[in-house]
Enzyme design. Structure first.
Site, PDB file in Angstrom:
ATOM      1  N   LYS A   1     -17.617  -1.769   5.973  1.00 44.47           N
ATOM      2  CA  LYS A   1     -18.034  -2.759   4.971  1.00 44.47           C
ATOM      3  C   LYS A   1     -19.546  -2.728   4.755  1.00 44.47           C
ATOM      4  O   LYS A   1     -20.019  -2.848   3.618  1.00 44.47           O
ATOM      5  CB  LYS A   1     -17.566  -4.159   5.405  1.00 44.47           C
TER       6      LYS A   1
ATOM      7  N   GLU B   1       0.819  -1.219   0.000  1.00 47.49           N
ATOM      8  CA  GLU B   1       0.000   0.000   0.000  1.00 47.49           C
ATOM      9  C   GLU B   1       0.851   1.266   0.000  1.00 47.49           C
ATOM     10  O   GLU B   1       0.437   2.293  -0.529  1.00 47.49           O
ATOM     11  CB  GLU B   1      -0.958   0.004   1.192  1.00 47.49           C
TER      12      GLU B   1
ATOM     13  N   MET C   1      24.304   9.559   2.230  1.00 50.59           N
ATOM     14  CA  MET C   1      24.141  10.843   2.907  1.00 50.59           C
ATOM     15  C   MET C   1      24.461  10.706   4.394  1.00 50.59           C
ATOM     16  O   MET C   1      25.108  11.576   4.983  1.00 50.59           O
ATOM     17  CB  MET C   1      22.714  11.374   2.701  1.00 50.59           C
TER      18      MET C   1
ATOM     19  N   PHE D   1     -11.189  -8.413  13.482  1.00 56.27           N
ATOM     20  CA  PHE D   1     -10.092  -8.787  12.590  1.00 56.27           C
ATOM     21  C   PHE D   1      -9.795  -7.643  11.619  1.00 56.27           C
ATOM     22  O   PHE D   1     -10.682  -7.106  10.980  1.00 56.27           O
ATOM     23  CB  PHE D   1     -10.447 -10.061  11.811  1.00 56.27           C
ATOM     24  N   GLN D   2      -8.549  -7.285  11.539  1.00 53.12           N
ATOM     25  CA  GLN D   2      -8.064  -6.193  10.680  1.00 53.12           C
ATOM     26  C   GLN D   2      -8.756  -4.859  10.970  1.00 53.12           C
ATOM     27  O   GLN D   2      -8.915  -4.033  10.098  1.00 53.12           O
ATOM     28  CB  GLN D   2      -8.180  -6.556   9.192  1.00 53.12           C
TER      29      GLN D   2
END
Lengths: 580, 196
Positions: A181, A69, A495, A131-132
């Site tokens: 959902k 993502e 760097m 969940f999630q």
């Protein structure tokens, strides 16, 4: 070009019959009405109803399946930066959404318009550690311009309209819409899509106060050594022409912040180079010599100003910005011109006198000569055996003529690319400026190409940053996007190593990074590649890469312990810039 | 310039999550919020935050601009204590037996403008309102008699010079509002505006 006016014609008229559609369909209808053609995303449990609806919309909406993502949102940022439109991301709940956070923070600090749609668990499960489930709204609040959780599908058309309006208006920024959902599944009576054009508590475009424009003009007209510093605001405001006209009439020399690069062609006679820690010598030193400093669409980042109590103390400061919170935030202004620079610049141009400052500009040229002698000549035409990053960028310039989109990651290669890359066209320098997000370049380049399909997109990336998001080679492979990847490999986190060398007694603490054979990795993804380490091979290799049909990865071995100079050491004033 | 108490008044839409958005503007800069109150305002549907912090004016100014930048915020103001009228409400629970025996307590309460809200056999609750020093003084007064519980509300404040928000809201609702609403108010207050 998509504007609120012509999208209104796309949306069905308000009195149209109601049709029953799902919340998911309402989301996709909103995207189509907003003129979106590309979505970067990754499916998952809580966003499945939207993906199910997308199955039927695949002819109108192109979905690019990313590999993570974070890659999705960086791609959307790249898309937004080259197209000037809103980038769109889909992600699922929980880890899908938390993976967006780095990109949101990046888009927030670099004012990039992005709309993220995340799935969320069913509304009745909110707060149950389902969940999630994760509290995406609260996690993303500090890194979004606006966010909203939808639990009822009837809200979707209005909320999506607000999301796009907020993301792209005023000072742009990322917006996240979290949709439970149940709302994605729920049927609503859909009456068509009405774009948002007004939110009463939100003032994206201030009315320009002409008296301050007049004061600014008077100050400019009285100046003997005026200096313009410009940032991304010129590009975001689509005011490149207005800016150029202002400069050419007033005759004032100008320098860019890192994100302002490409707003003015690099070879413009009034373009004096880049500001900041690794910017050019003249713009830094002469900031503390000018009598009037005119800041256009920039925010005085600490990497630009160095130590604030030693920054332009002698100068009167004029600040043109659309965001009132930026005015006086870091540098005290004498005259603030609050407004969209597309409006304020022409007003100012009208009032400033046509002038030239040959002696003052000569000072910049003298500084430039010092920089050439101390740094640039050796960087671009090295006498050493090993390749330098600068000569690679120079060779790329020779083939592209400055017409390519240059996407950079973060670190030494970024500074070198921004210092030496030539830009003829606006929206050509795509980099993570404010947040300094390593791993930005590869996914951003993918998005940049989708946002500007007719342009050559070259991603210049370090060996460290490339390994942060190299899984997006899978996206390159599957989407068949054509990007040219140049890895400048110095076998160090360069760097950080440079700082350790200069400020930590060469105690090279965990900067020695091993890399896989990048060309073989690319081959595994079906992407052609080449690795070079000799000067003699450089031009031919770049030519081959640019002429290659499709994506290409080129690994270039460069000097291991080369440093980027000039440099304003942290805690120093801009005039204390070091040439070595 | 010294740190002093400032009261920030914010007119907002009623939006879930806005409290967090405003709170993190302070916490991000490690600034302690002395008191925070949210309530309805004089205009239906518009909420009003009253926030008290102890800071430099320069910092307060920047904070107010960051607050006003939030999409659901209509307007934010900051004022010194001289520019507002404010009150805090405090409740005190003491044992009824204890105070019933001592007539002195009653007199002390009256002197401090407190009134009894509940009187039960086991306990009595007093209420008073005023400035911090006043409500705190009563704590000192009641402590010797066994103060069982004490609680004080956040500050609520009225800006002396304000004409309220009714008229401003009408302007906000316009697509093209007048200059008064979008005017760069802080510019007018700038110390060193260059003038010709």
């Amino acid at each position: 070009m998509k504007t609120a006016e012509n999208t209104a014609t796309l949306a069905p008229p308000a009195k149209k019959e109601k049709v029953s559609i799902t919340g998911s369909q309402a989301v996709l209808n909103a995207l189509i009405a907003e003129g979106v053609d590309t979505i970067f995303g990754y499916p998952g449990g809580a966003i499945m109803p939207i993906y199910d609806a997308l199955y039927d919309y695949h002819e109108k909406l192109r979905h690019i399946l990313v590999r993570h993502e974070q890659g999705g949102i960086h791609a959307a940022q790249g898309y937004a930066r080259t197209s000037g439109e809103v980038g769109v991301v889909f992600a699922t709940s929980g880890p899908g959404a938390t993976n967006l956070v780095t990109g949101l923070a990046d888009a927030m600090i670099d004012s990039t318009p992005v709309v993220c749609v995340t799935g969320q668990v069913f509304a009745h499960l909110l707060g149950t550690d389902a969940f999630q489930e994760t509290d995406v709204i609260n996690i993303t609040t500090p890194v979004t311009k606006w966010n909203y959780q939808v639990t009822d599908a009837s809200e979707i058309p209005e909320i999506m309209a607000k999301a796009f309006y907020i993301a792209k208006s005023g000072r742009p920024g990322p917006v996240l819409i979290d949709i439970t959902k149940n709302a994605q599944i729920q049927k609503i009576d859909y009456e068509g899509y009405t774009p948002c054009q007004h939110i009463r508590s939100y003032r994206p475009k201030p009315i320009v106060r002409k008296e301050f424009v007049r004061e600014a003009a008077a100050l400019i007209n009285s100046a003997e050594k005026p200096f313009v510093i410009f940032g991304q605001g010129v590009i975001l405001g689509k005011a490149e022409k207005e800016f150029k006209r202002f400069l050419e009439k007033s005759g004032i020399p100008a320098a860019a912040t890192i994100l302002g690069l490409s707003a003015l062609p690099t070879d413009h006679p009034l373009h004096m180079g880049m500001l900041g820690m690794h910017g050019n010598y003249g713009p830094n030193v002469l900031t503390n010599d000018c009598d009037v400093l005119i800041a256009v669409g920039m925010r005085f980042d600490d990497r630009v100003t160095g130590r604030l109590d030693k920054y332009a103390k002698q100068a009167k400061v004029i600040h043109l910005d659309i965001d009132p919170a930026e005015i006086d935030k870091n540098v005290k202004t004498t005259v603030a011109v609050w407004g969209d620079c597309k409006e304020t610049l022409p007003l100012l141009t009208e009032l400033v006198e046509q002038k030239k400052y040959p002696e003052w500009i000569k000072k910049f040229r003298d500084c430039q000569q010092q920089e050439v002698d101390a740094v640039i000549r050796e960087e671009l035409n090295p006498t050493t055996e090993v390749l330098t990053m600068g000569e690679v960028v120079k060779a790329i310039n020779e083939f592209t003529g400055g017409d390519a989109v240059i996407v950079t990651d973060v670190g030494q290669h970024q500074m070198v690319a921004c210092r030496y890359a030539k830009f003829t066209t606006t929206k050509s320098n795509i980099t993570s400026g404010g947040l300094g997000t390593m791993g930005f370049a590869l996914p951003a380049a993918i998005g940049a190409k989708f946002g500007a399909p007719d342009r050559t997109v070259i991603a210049i990336i370090g060996d460290g940053g490339f390994q942060m998001t190299l899984q997006e080679l899978g996206t390159v492979m599957q989407s068949e996007v054509d990007i040219k990847i140049v890895i400048l490999n110095n076998q160090f986190l360069g760097m950080v190593r440079q700082w350790q060398q200069l400020f930590h007694d060469k105690r090279y603490s965990f900067v020695d990074i091993a890399s896989p054979d990048f060309v073989t990795v690319a081959k595994g993804y079906g992407i052609e590649g080449n690795k070079i380490s000799k000067r003699a091979d450089l031009k031919e290799a770049i030519e081959k890469m640019l002429n290659h049909n499709g994506s290409y990865l080129m690994e270039i071995m460069v000097g291991k312990e080369n440093n980027v100079f000039p440099m304003v050491p942290q805690g120093c004033g801009v005039a204390e810039i070091r040439l070595k | 310039m010294l740190k002093q108490e400032y009261t920030i008044t914010v007119y907002t839409e009623n939006h879930i999550g806005l409290l967090n958005r405003i709170a993190i503007i302070f916490s991000r800069r490690k600034i302690n919020v002395d008191s925070l109150n949210t309530s309805p305002s004089e205009v239906e549907g518009i909420h009003r935050f009253t926030i008290v912090i102890n800071e430099f004016e320069d910092t307060v100014k920047k904070l107010v601009r960051q607050i006003e930048k939030q999409v659901e915020v209509l307007k934010a103001y900051y004022n010194t204590n001289e520019e507002i009228v404010w009150q805090e409400l405090a409740l005190y629970k003491v044992s009824t037996d204890e105070i019933a025996e001592k007539v002195k307590v009653e007199r002390l309460l009256r002197e401090n403008g407190a009134r009894a809200v509940v009187i039960r056999k086991d306990y009595t609750i007093f209420e008073t309102s005023g400035h911090r020093e006043e409500t705190e003084k009563l704590v000192e007064v009641l402590e010797p008699y066994g103060l069982i519980e004490f609680v004080r509300s956040a500050r609520v404040a009225i800006i002396k010079a304000s004409k309220g928000f009714h008229e401003k809201l009408k302007e906000f609702e316009e697509v093209e509002p007048g200059a008064e609403i979008v005017e760069n108010e802080f510019l007018d207050k700038q110390d060193e505006v260059f003038s010709m």
